[in-house]
Design a protein around this motif. Structure first.
Motif, PDB file in Angstrom:
ATOM      1  N   LEU A  36       0.829  -1.211   0.000  1.00 19.94           N
ATOM      2  CA  LEU A  36       0.000   0.000   0.000  1.00 19.94           C
ATOM      3  C   LEU A  36       0.859   1.255   0.000  1.00 19.94           C
ATOM      4  O   LEU A  36       0.542   2.232  -0.688  1.00 19.94           O
ATOM      5  N   PHE A  37       1.951   1.242   0.748  1.00 18.21           N
ATOM      6  CA  PHE A  37       2.824   2.410   0.754  1.00 18.21           C
ATOM      7  C   PHE A  37       3.480   2.591  -0.617  1.00 18.21           C
ATOM      8  O   PHE A  37       3.604   3.717  -1.109  1.00 18.21           O
ATOM      9  N   GLY A  38       3.896   1.496  -1.236  1.00 28.48           N
ATOM     10  CA  GLY A  38       4.433   1.583  -2.592  1.00 28.48           C
ATOM     11  C   GLY A  38       3.413   2.180  -3.561  1.00 28.48           C
ATOM     12  O   GLY A  38       3.753   3.016  -4.401  1.00 28.48           O
ATOM     13  N   GLY A  39       2.160   1.766  -3.415  1.00 28.53           N
ATOM     14  CA  GLY A  39       1.094   2.335  -4.244  1.00 28.53           C
ATOM     15  C   GLY A  39       0.885   3.815  -3.970  1.00 28.53           C
ATOM     16  O   GLY A  39       0.658   4.607  -4.897  1.00 28.53           O
ATOM     17  N   LEU A  40       0.968   4.196  -2.698  1.00 29.31           N
ATOM     18  CA  LEU A  40       0.851   5.609  -2.342  1.00 29.31           C
ATOM     19  C   LEU A  40       1.987   6.416  -2.961  1.00 29.31           C
ATOM     20  O   LEU A  40       1.763   7.519  -3.473  1.00 29.31           O
ATOM     21  N   LEU A  41       3.195   5.881  -2.931  1.00 31.42           N
ATOM     22  CA  LEU A  41       4.330   6.571  -3.551  1.00 31.42           C
ATOM     23  C   LEU A  41       4.110   6.756  -5.048  1.00 31.42           C
ATOM     24  O   LEU A  41       4.351   7.841  -5.586  1.00 31.42           O
ATOM     25  N   LEU A  42       3.672   5.700  -5.704  1.00 35.82           N
ATOM     26  CA  LEU A  42       3.415   5.799  -7.152  1.00 35.82           C
ATOM     27  C   LEU A  42       2.327   6.824  -7.437  1.00 35.82           C
ATOM     28  O   LEU A  42       2.481   7.680  -8.318  1.00 35.82           O
ATOM     29  N   ILE A  93       8.296  24.919  -5.635  1.00 42.80           N
ATOM     30  CA  ILE A  93       7.654  23.618  -5.872  1.00 42.80           C
ATOM     31  C   ILE A  93       8.512  22.561  -5.190  1.00 42.80           C
ATOM     32  O   ILE A  93       9.639  22.314  -5.603  1.00 42.80           O
ATOM     33  N   VAL A  94       7.969  21.948  -4.130  1.00 40.36           N
ATOM     34  CA  VAL A  94       8.752  21.013  -3.327  1.00 40.36           C
ATOM     35  C   VAL A  94       8.084  19.647  -3.159  1.00 40.36           C
ATOM     36  O   VAL A  94       8.599  18.793  -2.428  1.00 40.36           O
ATOM     37  N   TRP A  95       6.974  19.420  -3.823  1.00 39.82           N
ATOM     38  CA  TRP A  95       6.323  18.104  -3.724  1.00 39.82           C
ATOM     39  C   TRP A  95       7.278  17.010  -4.192  1.00 39.82           C
ATOM     40  O   TRP A  95       7.277  15.901  -3.678  1.00 39.82           O
ATOM     41  N   ASP A  96       8.118  17.324  -5.164  1.00 35.85           N
ATOM     42  CA  ASP A  96       9.097  16.360  -5.662  1.00 35.85           C
ATOM     43  C   ASP A  96      10.058  15.937  -4.560  1.00 35.85           C
ATOM     44  O   ASP A  96      10.383  14.748  -4.441  1.00 35.85           O
ATOM     45  N   GLU A  97      10.495  16.868  -3.723  1.00 32.34           N
ATOM     46  CA  GLU A  97      11.361  16.521  -2.595  1.00 32.34           C
ATOM     47  C   GLU A  97      10.624  15.657  -1.581  1.00 32.34           C
ATOM     48  O   GLU A  97      11.196  14.721  -1.022  1.00 32.34           O
ATOM     49  N   ILE A  98       9.367  15.978  -1.329  1.00 35.92           N
ATOM     50  CA  ILE A  98       8.594  15.229  -0.333  1.00 35.92           C
ATOM     51  C   ILE A  98       8.430  13.777  -0.758  1.00 35.92           C
ATOM     52  O   ILE A  98       8.694  12.853   0.015  1.00 35.92           O
ATOM     53  N   VAL A  99       8.021  13.558  -1.984  1.00 36.82           N
ATOM     54  CA  VAL A  99       7.811  12.187  -2.469  1.00 36.82           C
ATOM     55  C   VAL A  99       9.138  11.429  -2.513  1.00 36.82           C
ATOM     56  O   VAL A  99       9.216  10.269  -2.106  1.00 36.82           O
ATOM     57  N   ALA A 100      10.193  12.091  -2.975  1.00 34.72           N
ATOM     58  CA  ALA A 100      11.496  11.428  -3.067  1.00 34.72           C
ATOM     59  C   ALA A 100      12.038  11.052  -1.686  1.00 34.72           C
ATOM     60  O   ALA A 100      12.567   9.950  -1.510  1.00 34.72           O
ATOM     61  N   ILE A 101      11.893  11.934  -0.699  1.00 37.65           N
ATOM     62  CA  ILE A 101      12.411  11.592   0.636  1.00 37.65           C
ATOM     63  C   ILE A 101      11.576  10.490   1.262  1.00 37.65           C
ATOM     64  O   ILE A 101      12.095   9.667   2.018  1.00 37.65           O
ATOM     65  N   TRP A 102      10.279  10.402   0.938  1.00 38.52           N
ATOM     66  CA  TRP A 102       9.465   9.281   1.422  1.00 38.52           C
ATOM     67  C   TRP A 102      10.008   7.965   0.876  1.00 38.52           C
ATOM     68  O   TRP A 102      10.105   6.984   1.605  1.00 38.52           O
ATOM     69  N   LEU A 103      10.360   7.950  -0.402  1.00 34.15           N
ATOM     70  CA  LEU A 103      10.943   6.740  -0.993  1.00 34.15           C
ATOM     71  C   LEU A 103      12.254   6.388  -0.287  1.00 34.15           C
ATOM     72  O   LEU A 103      12.476   5.233   0.085  1.00 34.15           O
TER      73      LEU A 103
END
Length: 159
Positions: free
Chosen positions: A52-58, A83-93
């Motif tokens: 589910l977390f992998g799906g959330l990341l995608l 624009i920092v959503w890219d940093e947020i998603v990348a750091i979650w990964l």
């Protein structure tokens, strides 16, 4: 155009792309966005299984393409610093695949910021040639890859 609180709240895409307001920081919005991602990570990750977390990341990555594209167009700069959503998603990964200790997470944070700022090859090449929301999101995915590679090497050397 410099984004402000009115701009942030004018569209849900802007609210997300600007990292819930962290992208409005006058100095270091990328670092602020990464920090917000790190702080939110335990709350987002804890209730979800790995699939589910992998799906959330995608889903977050794909939605980020749209939100960042829309926000970049509205700001007149495709990859505006706010624009920092890219940093947020990348750091979650990165944090998902990092040993779950404060020391390893702090190391991951520093390494990710380094690779995101320095943009070693091929990150800079991709950043310069990929336009719109995909370009905004993809170069941070590559920085996350470099970070994970370095973390794997460090874990191997230390453990």
């Amino acid at each position: 155009m410099k984004p402000n609180l009115r701009f942030l709240m004018s569209d849900p895409a802007h609210f997300i792309a600007l990292g819930f307001g962290s992208g409005l920081m006058p100095k270091g919005p990328g670092t602020a966005g990464t920090l917000v991602g790190w702080l939110l990570f335990p709350f987002v990750r804890a209730p979800l299984s790995d699939p589910l977390f992998g799906g959330l990341l995608l889903a977050s990555f794909l939605f980020g393409i749209l939100a960042c594209e829309r926000t970049g167009r509205a700001l007149g700069v495709a990859d505006h610093g706010g624009i920092v959503w890219d940093e947020i998603v990348a750091i979650w990964l990165v944090l998902w695949l990092t040993p779950p200790t404060l020391a390893w997470q702090a190391t991951a944070f520093v390494l990710f910021r380094f690779f995101d700022i320095v943009k070693p090859p091929p990150i800079r090449w991709v950043d310069e040639r990929t336009r719109g929301g995909l370009g905004v999101m993809f170069d941070d995915l590559l920085a996350a890859g470099y970070t994970l590679l370095m973390l794997a090497l460090l874990v191997r050397l230390i453990a």
